[in-house]
Design an enzyme around this catalytic site. Sequence first.
Site, short mmCIF file in Angstrom:
data_model
loop_
_atom_site.label_atom_id
_atom_site.label_comp_id
_atom_site.label_asym_id
_atom_site.label_seq_id
_atom_site.Cartn_x
_atom_site.Cartn_y
_atom_site.Cartn_z
N PRO A 129 14.89 11.30 -8.71
CA PRO A 129 13.94 10.67 -9.64
C PRO A 129 12.68 10.18 -8.93
O PRO A 129 11.58 10.27 -9.47
CB PRO A 129 14.74 9.50 -10.23
CG PRO A 129 16.16 9.88 -10.07
CD PRO A 129 16.24 10.72 -8.83
N GLY A 132 10.03 14.36 -5.05
CA GLY A 132 10.17 15.80 -5.27
C GLY A 132 9.45 16.54 -4.16
O GLY A 132 10.07 17.17 -3.31
N SER A 133 8.12 16.40 -4.12
CA SER A 133 7.33 17.10 -3.11
C SER A 133 7.65 16.59 -1.71
O SER A 133 7.71 17.37 -0.75
CB SER A 133 5.84 16.92 -3.39
OG SER A 133 5.48 17.62 -4.56
N TRP A 157 16.11 16.94 -12.15
CA TRP A 157 15.50 18.25 -12.44
C TRP A 157 16.34 19.39 -11.89
O TRP A 157 15.80 20.37 -11.39
CB TRP A 157 14.08 18.36 -11.87
CG TRP A 157 13.19 17.19 -12.10
CD1 TRP A 157 12.60 16.43 -11.14
CD2 TRP A 157 12.78 16.65 -13.36
NE1 TRP A 157 11.84 15.44 -11.74
CE2 TRP A 157 11.94 15.55 -13.10
CE3 TRP A 157 13.05 16.98 -14.70
CZ2 TRP A 157 11.36 14.79 -14.10
CZ3 TRP A 157 12.47 16.21 -15.70
CH2 TRP A 157 11.64 15.14 -15.40
N ILE A 158 17.65 19.26 -11.96
CA ILE A 158 18.48 20.28 -11.31
C ILE A 158 18.90 21.35 -12.33
O ILE A 158 19.68 21.09 -13.25
CB ILE A 158 19.74 19.62 -10.66
CG1 ILE A 158 19.33 18.41 -9.79
CG2 ILE A 158 20.51 20.67 -9.86
CD1 ILE A 158 18.32 18.69 -8.68
N GLY A 341 -5.79 35.00 -30.95
CA GLY A 341 -6.44 33.97 -31.77
C GLY A 341 -5.41 33.04 -32.40
O GLY A 341 -4.45 32.62 -31.74
N GLY A 342 -5.59 32.75 -33.68
CA GLY A 342 -4.67 31.83 -34.37
C GLY A 342 -3.23 32.29 -34.29
O GLY A 342 -2.31 31.47 -34.14
N GLU A 365 10.51 24.66 -7.51
CA GLU A 365 10.67 25.22 -6.16
C GLU A 365 9.44 24.95 -5.29
O GLU A 365 9.04 25.77 -4.47
CB GLU A 365 11.03 26.71 -6.22
CG GLU A 365 12.34 26.89 -6.99
CD GLU A 365 13.18 28.05 -6.55
OE1 GLU A 365 13.09 28.44 -5.38
OE2 GLU A 365 13.95 28.56 -7.37
N1 COS Z 1 10.33 26.54 6.62
C1 COS Z 1 11.09 26.24 7.68
N2 COS Z 1 11.04 25.04 8.32
C2 COS Z 1 10.17 24.13 7.83
C3 COS Z 1 9.35 24.39 6.72
C4 COS Z 1 9.45 25.65 6.11
N3 COS Z 1 8.73 25.99 5.03
N4 COS Z 1 8.60 23.30 6.47
C5 COS Z 1 8.93 22.38 7.40
N5 COS Z 1 9.90 22.89 8.22
C6 COS Z 1 10.53 22.21 9.35
C7 COS Z 1 9.52 21.83 10.41
O1 COS Z 1 9.33 22.86 11.35
C8 COS Z 1 10.17 20.62 11.02
O2 COS Z 1 11.18 21.02 11.92
P1 COS Z 1 11.37 20.35 13.39
O3 COS Z 1 11.87 18.97 13.15
O4 COS Z 1 12.38 21.25 14.04
O5 COS Z 1 10.01 20.38 14.02
C9 COS Z 1 10.86 19.95 9.86
O6 COS Z 1 11.09 21.00 8.89
C10 COS Z 1 10.04 18.84 9.23
O7 COS Z 1 8.78 19.39 8.92
P2 COS Z 1 7.55 18.52 8.44
O8 COS Z 1 7.39 17.33 9.33
O9 COS Z 1 6.41 19.47 8.31
O10 COS Z 1 8.03 18.03 7.02
P3 COS Z 1 7.26 17.24 5.91
O11 COS Z 1 8.02 16.00 5.59
O12 COS Z 1 5.81 17.10 6.28
O13 COS Z 1 7.41 18.18 4.59
C11 COS Z 1 7.03 20.02 3.13
C12 COS Z 1 7.14 19.50 4.57
C13 COS Z 1 5.94 19.36 2.32
C14 COS Z 1 6.71 21.50 3.31
C15 COS Z 1 8.39 19.82 2.41
O14 COS Z 1 8.65 18.45 2.13
C16 COS Z 1 8.52 20.61 1.12
O15 COS Z 1 8.74 21.81 1.15
N6 COS Z 1 8.39 19.94 -0.03
C17 COS Z 1 8.59 20.57 -1.33
C18 COS Z 1 10.03 20.51 -1.71
C19 COS Z 1 10.36 21.43 -2.83
O16 COS Z 1 10.02 22.60 -2.81
N7 COS Z 1 11.07 20.92 -3.83
C20 COS Z 1 11.50 21.67 -4.92
C21 COS Z 1 12.96 21.50 -5.03
S1 COS Z 1 13.80 22.85 -5.71
S2 COS Z 1 13.33 22.93 -7.58
#
Ligand code: COS
Length: 384
Positions: A129, A132-133, A157-158, A341-342, A365
């Site tokens: 909740p 997410g990102s 959101w699963i 259109g409509g 995702e």
């Molecule tokens: N593929 C593989 N490894 C990844 C990666 C990717 N796309 N993105 C990050 N990593 C790895 C990094 O290399 C790092 O590893 P090490 O500790 O070995 O160096 C580790 O993961 C942490 O990476 P980072 O510090 O870049 O993580 P952040 O917290 O900055 O987050 C994002 C990275 C934003 C890319 C991540 O939080 C994300 O993907 N968020 C979206 C989540 C999502 O898609 N949710 C939907 C759920 S399913 S509906």
Amino acid sequence: MALDFSLTDEQKQLQQLARRFAREQVAPVAKENDEQARVPWELVEQLYEIGLLNISVPEAAGGLGLGLVEEVIIGEELGWADMGFYTIPMASELGITPILLAGSEEQQKRFLGPLTERPSLASFALSEPGNGSDAAALRTRAVRDGDHYVISGTKMWISNAKEADFNVVFATLNPEMRHKGVIAIVVENDREGVSFNKIHGKMGQRAAPTYEIIYDDVRVPAENLLGDEQSGFKIAMLTLDKTRIPVAAGSVGVARRALDEAAKYALEREAFGRPIADFQAIQFKLANMKIGLETARIYTLYAAWLADRGDPAHISASAVAKAYASEIAFEAANEAIQTLGGYGYVNDFPVEKLLRDAKLNQIYEGTNEIQRIIIARDILRALK
Ligand code: COS
């Protein structure tokens, strides 16, 4: 001569099978399932019967062991018919993928084997909740207690969650450790302390069930842990690097449907004494839809091909494919509505549903903003 864009005979057969099923079984009931927010379980059963459900389960666990290229081929067809329905098998592959990536042979047989024996689904529980990102900020706790982990927290959101046999749950041993404290663990849905709340009122993709999951001190044997105690976050990322590609494939299907519907209507509808297809204003819309559709399709297949080869370039490619395809799908749906259109604005025609469905592909995702972060990091890393 190594470059070859043709599908194999098996892939063509798969495409024909998926196309026939999509046209004959899925499309005719898509409107009704959307209106009633009804999960079409009978279609999941039929998908299983024709061998198109959970296709990535390895042969050693009783499955077909097919790759992302095959999933993309099927995904376009099902997305054409009903993106909401396609989200069900797509989200099941999302639940299967962490086990493919990090599960032992024994875990693959134990968790994935049953998915080939009857119509059944897997599910992936990462979002919460409050986050997410920023996936590393998750708050669901895992506490080691002897040969068990005790899981407590809420997932949000699963897709599939309750309909599935199990959820691959991402939980933290210590929130202060951010991504280094995250574990990935398979939690079967029949364990004590697992409960679900269905999420209502979705804008689109209403045939796909979406849940909140509550884990209330759920005891899970340590043998359900995927990888080790440091690898959960990486497993989640590596999973999404692959599973964003089918989101792109479904989007290509939505865009193709938008073009089909707009072109058909443009030939039938008359204005100023001739079919509106005679006007350049309409022709340009159709041509723009085609440009988006063709480029998204070929790039999505390319991303799938990279991923199937294990080429690390697929990480950025999957983000490009997902962001681009979901955006051209939304735009194609929007232009199809404009063409009708409509009539495009009411649900007697399928195009308003395409727009509502395509919107989610820009969000789940990983939002398209997150995809751009992944792409930009890849560009900059190469220069450092
Ligand atoms: N593929 C593989 N490894 C990844 C990666 C990717 N796309 N993105 C990050 N990593 C790895 C990094 O290399 C790092 O590893 P090490 O500790 O070995 O160096 C580790 O993961 C942490 O990476 P980072 O510090 O870049 O993580 P952040 O917290 O900055 O987050 C994002 C990275 C934003 C890319 C991540 O939080 C994300 O993907 N968020 C979206 C989540 C999502 O898609 N949710 C939907 C759920 S399913 S509906």
